[in-house]
Design an enzyme around this catalytic site. Structure first.
Site, PDB file in Angstrom:
ATOM      1  N   ASP A 158      -0.006  -0.021  -5.280  1.00  0.00           N
ATOM      2  CA  ASP A 158      -1.029  -1.067  -5.801  1.00  0.00           C
ATOM      3  C   ASP A 158      -0.947  -1.635  -7.284  1.00  0.00           C
ATOM      4  O   ASP A 158      -0.369  -0.663  -7.945  1.00  0.00           O
ATOM      5  CB  ASP A 158      -2.535  -0.820  -5.437  1.00  0.00           C
ATOM      6  CG  ASP A 158      -3.233  -1.819  -5.212  1.00  0.00           C
ATOM      7  OD1 ASP A 158      -2.941  -3.060  -5.467  1.00  0.00           O
ATOM      8  OD2 ASP A 158      -4.407  -1.485  -4.439  1.00  0.00           O
TER       9      ASP A 158
ATOM     10  N   LYS B 115       7.594   1.241   1.702  1.00  0.00           N
ATOM     11  CA  LYS B 115       8.325   0.246   0.751  1.00  0.00           C
ATOM     12  C   LYS B 115       9.567   0.938   0.390  1.00  0.00           C
ATOM     13  O   LYS B 115      10.316   0.065   0.369  1.00  0.00           O
ATOM     14  CB  LYS B 115       7.425   0.084  -0.553  1.00  0.00           C
ATOM     15  CG  LYS B 115       6.096  -0.756  -0.428  1.00  0.00           C
ATOM     16  CD  LYS B 115       5.517  -0.878  -1.985  1.00  0.00           C
ATOM     17  CE  LYS B 115       5.272   0.645  -2.377  1.00  0.00           C
ATOM     18  NZ  LYS B 115       4.249   1.221  -1.573  1.00  0.00           N
TER      19      LYS B 115
ATOM     20  N   LYS C  10       0.860  -1.028   0.102  1.00  0.00           N
ATOM     21  CA  LYS C  10      -0.160   0.022  -0.164  1.00  0.00           C
ATOM     22  C   LYS C  10       1.014   1.236  -0.056  1.00  0.00           C
ATOM     23  O   LYS C  10       1.877   1.137   0.362  1.00  0.00           O
ATOM     24  CB  LYS C  10      -0.878  -0.134   1.343  1.00  0.00           C
ATOM     25  CG  LYS C  10      -1.724   1.202   1.545  1.00  0.00           C
ATOM     26  CD  LYS C  10      -2.525   0.776   2.765  1.00  0.00           C
ATOM     27  CE  LYS C  10      -3.302   2.181   3.094  1.00  0.00           C
ATOM     28  NZ  LYS C  10      -2.538   3.365   3.515  1.00  0.00           N
TER      29      LYS C  10
ATOM     30  N   LYS D 158       6.369   9.261  -8.272  1.00  0.00           N
ATOM     31  CA  LYS D 158       6.942  10.080  -7.532  1.00  0.00           C
ATOM     32  C   LYS D 158       8.563  10.252  -7.360  1.00  0.00           C
ATOM     33  O   LYS D 158       9.120  10.963  -6.931  1.00  0.00           O
ATOM     34  CB  LYS D 158       6.645   9.689  -6.067  1.00  0.00           C
ATOM     35  CG  LYS D 158       5.051   9.690  -5.849  1.00  0.00           C
ATOM     36  CD  LYS D 158       4.790   9.937  -4.189  1.00  0.00           C
ATOM     37  CE  LYS D 158       5.467   8.763  -3.497  1.00  0.00           C
ATOM     38  NZ  LYS D 158       4.865   7.278  -3.555  1.00  0.00           N
TER      39      LYS D 158
END
Lengths: 270, 348
Positions: A125, A14, A9, A40
């Site tokens: 996701d 991450k 998520k 990003k």
């Protein structure tokens, strides 16, 4: 070459986990390539000491059909970790998924997809086929789900299981689930819940990363924990996790849970 | 969301929404059409339209441009490229610019409509034509006619005039059919005020509301006819005439809507149809075949002429080609009979 992909998520940690794993792999003497697969483009920031690197897609856009050299896309960070950011469109325009596909094609063309360990850090996701690219044939063969004990985080992890299971149906796909990493959000009975979730989907919890202020401090100093506080407990957690991943031989095709069952599981541990 | 339930249930003859829209927009002489997508979507249609134009004796090239999207725009969005192109082509001041969206720009979510709404100094009309959203050729055609109709304001009615709505610009007999409609209307002293849309300038479309009656090319354009009736109070006939009796009915309908005396026109046209039939008196008793044993064609206008001329449909007679679409008016039937005569002479 081990190719591992971290999915989970958005905001679950991450990139922090990926960067610290890459740093730990490099510490252990491995040649590491980390690819940020998120528009990003902040996956490798800590490895590059806060310096943003030009993204592959920006470069392609700028150059058009002119040749691109590998060193213009691949940048050397902490302990020689080679860093790539796919980049992508501004929020609300274009197709970021296609951007991931284009980046992979570019890296292949440049012969840049090499090393002892390749770490793919993928957007929150699997929103479309493009973000499943790292799981496709020829790329990551091991997917690690990063989740906390929060329901929505588990929900996203469960969705990614669906993508892995679907891809695994393709005869030649070798993509498998390598395990679940619990990146703690300090929720009630979190470790038990994530262990139980991992078991329910046919996998196991490969590592538990406790919540620690040192992570924030390291980020403020534009470094991974492994570099900023090498003798800290948290750095050792990442090292242990990196070693576990390299030793891991337990790869499965996950069985995603029905939403009702997932919610019941979360409720049981609430 | 549209879905095709099963491959065997999908319509194979429906074509693409873009071509339906292009069949209208490229018939406006001073309009430029931009297809917002990869160049192939434009090239394919350009070739088809160019060939059709040439077949109709029109030497001009279709005013068709592409935004030439590449992977770069698919990833980062294609709005900028569209804006750049619109800036360039609006400068010389064309009558209007149409912007047609393709599957890929609607997939990546380009806000084509917002770009078109900006001030360009000339009308820029957005037509959503992504084929995967469904609808096919006819939907593109209808949507384009509807969009243009929505833009115009009421004008003074011109007595004894009609507007032709949705002529099939891509059919090869479009001008021949037009000539027949004009001939029939002349019998009643009625003229065509506007061909909506064929061989006109963008500003001419403003005259659409001035027609006293609208004649649709075919019934599927009924939504356009209904909208124009609601907006301008213009009654409509839902198709152009097919067959002998259909032509006479058409004359009666036009006369009814325009409050005209029809018997003189009917007498003239009936006499004309008799002369046409007399030319084909040798058809009587000839065994013909429409692909089904002892069966007529199933097309009322065709079956009427078969019966009138005494042709004998059997399973073993001369196989006659059936026209798609059925040609217009008495002249259309006469052309068809000439074609059949050639087939019969070759076969017997």
């Amino acid at each position: 070459m081990r190719q591992i992909a971290l999915y989970g998520k958005g905001g679950i940690g991450k990139s922090t986990t990926a960067a610290n794993l890459s740093a730990a792999f490099a510490e252990q003497g491995h040649r590491v390539l980390q690819i940020g697969c998120d528009p990003k483009h902040d996956s490798t920031r800590m490895l590059m000491h806060g310096g943003g690197i030009p993204t592959a897609l920006d470069l392609v856009r700028e150059r058009g059909t002119s040749p691109i050299a590998p060193e213009e896309v691949v940048f050397i960070g902490y302990r020689g970790v080679r860093c790539v950011e796919a980049g992508g469109p501004e929020p609300g325009v274009g197709c970021a998924g296609r951007g991931i596909i284009a980046t992979f094609q570019l890296l292949e063309k440049l012969g840049a997809l090499e090393g002892d360990v390749v770490v793919y850090d993928v957007l929150g996701d699997v929103v479309c086929g493009g973000f499943a690219m790292p799981m496709r044939e020829g790329y990551a063969e091991e997917v690690y789900l990063v989740t906390s004990g929060e329901l929505m985080s588990l929900y996203a992890a469960n969705n990614i299981c669906k993508a892995i299971a679907r891809l695994a149906q393709h005869g030649r796909s070798r993509c498998r689930l390598g395990g679940v990493i619990c990146n703690s959000a300090n929720t009630h009975r979190e470790k038990e819940l994530v262990e139980r979730f991992a078991q329910a989907i046919g996998s196991f919890m490969i590592g538990f990363v406790p919540r620690d202020r040192i992570v924030q401090l390291a980020e403020l100093h534009r470094q991974t924990v492994v570099e900023y506080a090498p003798s800290s407990d948290q750095a050792n957690v990442y090292r242990t996790l990196a070693a576990a991943i390299l030793k891991n031989k337990q790869f499965t095709i996950p069985s995603p849970l029905e939403t009702d069952r997932l919610e019941a599981l979360a409720f049981e541990y609430a | 969301m549209n879905v095709i339930p099963h491959i065997t249930e999908s319509l194979r003859l429906e074509g693409c929404t873009i071509l339906g829209a292009l069949s209208i927009t490229t018939a406006i002489r001073d309009a430029v059409t931009v297809i917002h997508g990869p160049s192939g979507c434009t090239q394919h249609n350009f070739s088809l339209l160019h060939a059709t134009f040439l077949a109709d004796g029109i030497a001009a090239l279709p005013h068709l441009l592409s935004t030439h999207l590449t992977e770069d725009e698919i990833i980062f969005g294609g709005e900028e490229v569209l804006e750049t192109l619109l800036k360039d082509i609006s400068a010389p001041g064309p009558g209007c610019i149409f912007v047609l969206s393709t599957c890929i720009v609607d997939t990546i979510g380009d806000d084509t409509s917002a770009v078109c709404r900006k001030s360009w100094g000339v009308p820029v009309i957005y037509l959503p034509t992504a084929g995967f959203l469904g609808g096919g050729f006819n939907q593109g055609l209808i949507n384009t006619l509807m969009t243009l109709s929505h833009r115009i304001e009421p004008v003074e009615k011109q007595p004894l005039t009609v507007a032709l709505i949705g002529e099939k610009n891509l059919e090869y007999e479009v001008e021949t059919n037009y000539a027949e409609i004009t001939r029939l209307l002349n019998l009643l002293g009625v003229r065509v005020e506007l061909r909506f849309v064929r061989d006109l300038c963008f500003a001419d479309i403003d005259r659409l509301g001035g027609a006293a009656l609208n004649i649709l090319r075919e019934p599927l354009l009924a939504p356009v006819g209904q909208m124009l009736e609601w907006k301008f109070g213009t009654p409509f006939i839902d198709c152009m005439p097919e067959g002998f009796s259909g032509t006479l009915r058409f004359l009666a309908e036009v006369a009814h809507h325009l409050d005209l005396d029809v018997p003189p026109a009917l007498r003239k046209e009936t006499a004309h149809q008799d002369e046409v039939c007399a030319k084909f008196a040798d058809f009587r008793g000839v065994a013909v075949n429409f692909g089904a044993e002892h069966r007529l064609s199933g097309i009322p206008a065709i079956d009427e002429v078969v019966t009138t001329l005494g042709l004998q449909p059997t399973g073993e007679g001369v196989m006659l080609p059936l026209p798609v679409p059925v040609p217009i008016g008495t002249a259309g039937m006469e052309r068809l009979l000439h074609r059949w005569r050639r087939v019969i002479h070759v076969s017997l």
